[in-house]
Design a protein around this motif. Sequence first.
Motif, PDB file in Angstrom:
ATOM      1  N   GLU A  27       0.842  -1.190   0.000  1.00 40.87           N
ATOM      2  CA  GLU A  27       0.000   0.000   0.000  1.00 40.87           C
ATOM      3  C   GLU A  27       0.877   1.240   0.000  1.00 40.87           C
ATOM      4  O   GLU A  27       2.037   1.193   0.424  1.00 40.87           O
ATOM      5  CB  GLU A  27      -0.901   0.022   1.236  1.00 40.87           C
ATOM      6  CG  GLU A  27      -1.840  -1.161   1.318  1.00 40.87           C
ATOM      7  CD  GLU A  27      -2.608  -1.171   2.618  1.00 40.87           C
ATOM      8  OE1 GLU A  27      -3.774  -0.724   2.600  1.00 40.87           O
ATOM      9  OE2 GLU A  27      -2.061  -1.622   3.635  1.00 40.87           O
ATOM     10  N   GLY A  68      -8.839  -2.339  -3.506  1.00 41.07           N
ATOM     11  CA  GLY A  68      -7.893  -1.245  -3.673  1.00 41.07           C
ATOM     12  C   GLY A  68      -8.627   0.071  -3.874  1.00 41.07           C
ATOM     13  O   GLY A  68      -9.530   0.163  -4.702  1.00 41.07           O
ATOM     14  N   ARG A  78      -2.628   4.877  -2.159  1.00 39.34           N
ATOM     15  CA  ARG A  78      -3.289   3.654  -2.571  1.00 39.34           C
ATOM     16  C   ARG A  78      -3.428   2.773  -1.343  1.00 39.34           C
ATOM     17  O   ARG A  78      -2.427   2.388  -0.741  1.00 39.34           O
ATOM     18  CB  ARG A  78      -2.487   2.918  -3.646  1.00 39.34           C
ATOM     19  CG  ARG A  78      -2.251   3.721  -4.932  1.00 39.34           C
ATOM     20  CD  ARG A  78      -3.562   3.925  -5.663  1.00 39.34           C
ATOM     21  NE  ARG A  78      -3.423   4.624  -6.924  1.00 39.34           N
ATOM     22  CZ  ARG A  78      -3.651   5.910  -7.111  1.00 39.34           C
ATOM     23  NH1 ARG A  78      -4.011   6.672  -6.097  1.00 39.34           N
ATOM     24  NH2 ARG A  78      -3.544   6.455  -8.300  1.00 39.34           N
ATOM     25  N   ALA A  79      -4.662   2.486  -0.959  1.00 38.93           N
ATOM     26  CA  ALA A  79      -4.925   1.651   0.213  1.00 38.93           C
ATOM     27  C   ALA A  79      -5.672   0.399  -0.209  1.00 38.93           C
ATOM     28  O   ALA A  79      -6.617   0.468  -0.982  1.00 38.93           O
ATOM     29  CB  ALA A  79      -5.747   2.424   1.242  1.00 38.93           C
ATOM     30  N   ARG A  80      -5.240  -0.725   0.312  1.00 44.61           N
ATOM     31  CA  ARG A  80      -5.967  -1.973   0.110  1.00 44.61           C
ATOM     32  C   ARG A  80      -6.774  -2.191   1.372  1.00 44.61           C
ATOM     33  O   ARG A  80      -6.291  -2.723   2.359  1.00 44.61           O
ATOM     34  CB  ARG A  80      -5.014  -3.127  -0.153  1.00 44.61           C
ATOM     35  CG  ARG A  80      -5.766  -4.380  -0.401  1.00 44.61           C
ATOM     36  CD  ARG A  80      -5.385  -5.226  -1.574  1.00 44.61           C
ATOM     37  NE  ARG A  80      -4.650  -4.675  -2.660  1.00 44.61           N
ATOM     38  CZ  ARG A  80      -5.168  -4.379  -3.859  1.00 44.61           C
ATOM     39  NH1 ARG A  80      -6.464  -4.550  -4.070  1.00 44.61           N
ATOM     40  NH2 ARG A  80      -4.420  -3.930  -4.824  1.00 44.61           N
ATOM     41  N   TRP A  97      -7.290   0.256  -8.523  1.00 47.18           N
ATOM     42  CA  TRP A  97      -7.294   1.261  -7.458  1.00 47.18           C
ATOM     43  C   TRP A  97      -8.490   2.158  -7.734  1.00 47.18           C
ATOM     44  O   TRP A  97      -8.415   3.101  -8.505  1.00 47.18           O
ATOM     45  CB  TRP A  97      -5.979   2.032  -7.428  1.00 47.18           C
ATOM     46  CG  TRP A  97      -4.819   1.113  -7.183  1.00 47.18           C
ATOM     47  CD1 TRP A  97      -3.923   0.668  -8.104  1.00 47.18           C
ATOM     48  CD2 TRP A  97      -4.453   0.505  -5.947  1.00 47.18           C
ATOM     49  NE1 TRP A  97      -3.026  -0.172  -7.517  1.00 47.18           N
ATOM     50  CE2 TRP A  97      -3.314  -0.298  -6.191  1.00 47.18           C
ATOM     51  CE3 TRP A  97      -4.967   0.554  -4.659  1.00 47.18           C
ATOM     52  CZ2 TRP A  97      -2.691  -1.039  -5.192  1.00 47.18           C
ATOM     53  CZ3 TRP A  97      -4.335  -0.194  -3.653  1.00 47.18           C
ATOM     54  CH2 TRP A  97      -3.220  -0.970  -3.929  1.00 47.18           C
TER      55      TRP A  97
END
Length: 185
Positions: A27, A68, A78-80, A97
């Motif tokens: 991330e 994502g 960008r965060a999962r 994403w």
Amino acid sequence: MTVTQTEVPLDEFEALAAVAPDNLQIELINGRILVTPAPDGDHSEASRVVARQIIRARDDLWLYEERGLAIPAYRAGRARVDGAVAPDGYFRGQPSWADPSGVLLAVEVTSGGEADAEVDRMDKRDAYAQAGLPVYLLIDRHRGEAVVHWEPSGGRYQHEARAVFGAKIPLPEPFGFDLDTSELA
């Protein structure tokens, strides 16, 4: 967990994320690359507990696991997210994403070591507030509690509620029900 000390450009992060092995989550939060192990079975069960209750209360919503999200606020990120609650079909046609604007609730479940949990408690909480996600639910397995944050304003959540595992915790609108954490205890 590995955290770089310098900011990473988005294109370099996306190239790394594209070739990362399946047993790692990569991330980009607040300009830093975060690498954590893939979730274990108890992590998945915690997500199931939350998902089942949300879907029972709101059958027009779905909890999308391991989704994502492009978190545009405070540096490109960008965060999962462990769980993204959104209307059925919201992610249809979206890239890896996705745009987080239709996500009503972000769910994170702690895993790994204490340093990994701090990322969920602070860094992700702040990133989700800056992105305007209405509600953030943290299932903190290290502390044995559920924490809900809501009403983002000025890059921060204005409200927070906590409940030890085994108790109920109210989820604010658009959910409006008490999440039962007894299965998490």
